[in-house]
Motif scaffolding. Structure first.
Motif, short mmCIF file in Angstrom:
data_model
loop_
_atom_site.label_atom_id
_atom_site.label_comp_id
_atom_site.label_asym_id
_atom_site.label_seq_id
_atom_site.Cartn_x
_atom_site.Cartn_y
_atom_site.Cartn_z
N TYR A 29 -36.14 13.13 -40.77
CA TYR A 29 -36.52 14.53 -40.60
C TYR A 29 -38.01 14.56 -40.30
O TYR A 29 -38.82 13.96 -41.04
CB TYR A 29 -36.22 15.35 -41.86
N HIS A 31 -41.25 17.12 -39.55
CA HIS A 31 -41.77 18.49 -39.60
C HIS A 31 -43.21 18.45 -39.12
O HIS A 31 -44.00 17.60 -39.55
CB HIS A 31 -41.72 19.04 -41.04
N CYS A 41 -37.11 19.08 -37.18
CA CYS A 41 -35.79 18.70 -36.68
C CYS A 41 -35.50 17.27 -37.11
O CYS A 41 -36.39 16.55 -37.55
CB CYS A 41 -35.68 18.86 -35.17
N THR A 42 -34.25 16.90 -36.95
CA THR A 42 -33.88 15.52 -37.25
C THR A 42 -34.02 14.67 -35.99
O THR A 42 -33.91 15.17 -34.87
CB THR A 42 -32.43 15.42 -37.76
N ASP A 72 -35.77 11.18 -30.00
CA ASP A 72 -34.50 11.50 -30.64
C ASP A 72 -33.38 11.18 -29.67
O ASP A 72 -33.38 11.65 -28.53
CB ASP A 72 -34.46 12.98 -31.03
N SER A 75 -31.08 14.46 -28.67
CA SER A 75 -31.62 15.61 -27.95
C SER A 75 -32.81 15.15 -27.11
O SER A 75 -33.06 13.95 -26.99
CB SER A 75 -32.05 16.71 -28.93
N ALA A 77 -35.90 15.94 -27.98
CA ALA A 77 -37.07 15.99 -28.85
C ALA A 77 -37.79 14.65 -28.80
O ALA A 77 -37.17 13.60 -28.67
CB ALA A 77 -36.65 16.31 -30.29
N GLY A 96 -37.21 19.90 -31.83
CA GLY A 96 -36.02 20.66 -31.46
C GLY A 96 -35.72 20.42 -29.99
O GLY A 96 -36.62 20.23 -29.18
N GLN A 100 -31.55 24.07 -27.80
CA GLN A 100 -31.41 24.81 -29.05
C GLN A 100 -32.09 26.18 -28.95
O GLN A 100 -32.89 26.43 -28.05
CB GLN A 100 -31.99 23.99 -30.20
N MET A 103 -37.49 25.88 -30.45
CA MET A 103 -38.15 24.58 -30.34
C MET A 103 -39.65 24.82 -30.38
O MET A 103 -40.12 25.93 -30.19
CB MET A 103 -37.75 23.85 -29.07
#
Length: 128
Positions: A29, A31, A41-42, A72, A75, A77, A96, A100, A103
């Motif tokens: 995760y 942030h 986001c993950t 990621d 996605s 990201a 993000g 989505q 973001m």
């Protein structure tokens, strides 16, 4: 308790935490706070790519040049860490996926010590 804050100033903050590992992928995760905006986001990252990022981070810390990118695999990201032509260490990315509802695109100057926390927390997958 693990230290998930890998960088913090009055205006910027980055937290990075290992959540779990399944087979050959680790999930984290991330942030980011940049100015008045923040988001998280993950990140799902293959183990082989984690090792590549750690190696590149070590090279950046040794030579004080170069860059690496956290991507990621679920996605678009990403977070790019590195020295730019201006010789300043930059962190920029997108939290993000663009598919989505929300973001955050961000960019800030940091110092290369952010890579020490990134490496430490990337390697948390080995402790499971």
């Amino acid at each position: 308790m693990r230290d998930i804050i890998i960088y913090k100033t009055e205006k910027e903050e980055m937290r990075f935490e290992h959540l779990y590992t399944v087979e050959l992928h680790a999930t984290y995760y991330l942030h980011v706070k940049s100015g008045e905006f923040s988001g998280g986001c993950t990140f799902c990252i293959p183990i082989y790519y984690i090792e590549k990022i750690v190696k590149e981070a070590n090279e950046i810390l040794d030579k004080l040049k170069g860059n690496t990118c956290l991507i990621d695999y679920d996605s678009d990201a990403y977070v790019r860490f590195g020295f730019e032509e201006s010789k300043l260490f930059q962190v920029e990315g997108q939290i993000g996926g663009s598919h989505q509802s929300h973001m955050l695109k961000f960019e800030f100057e940091a110092d290369q010590t952010i890579l020490i926390g990134l490496k430490r927390n990337l390697l948390e997958y080995k402790k499971q």
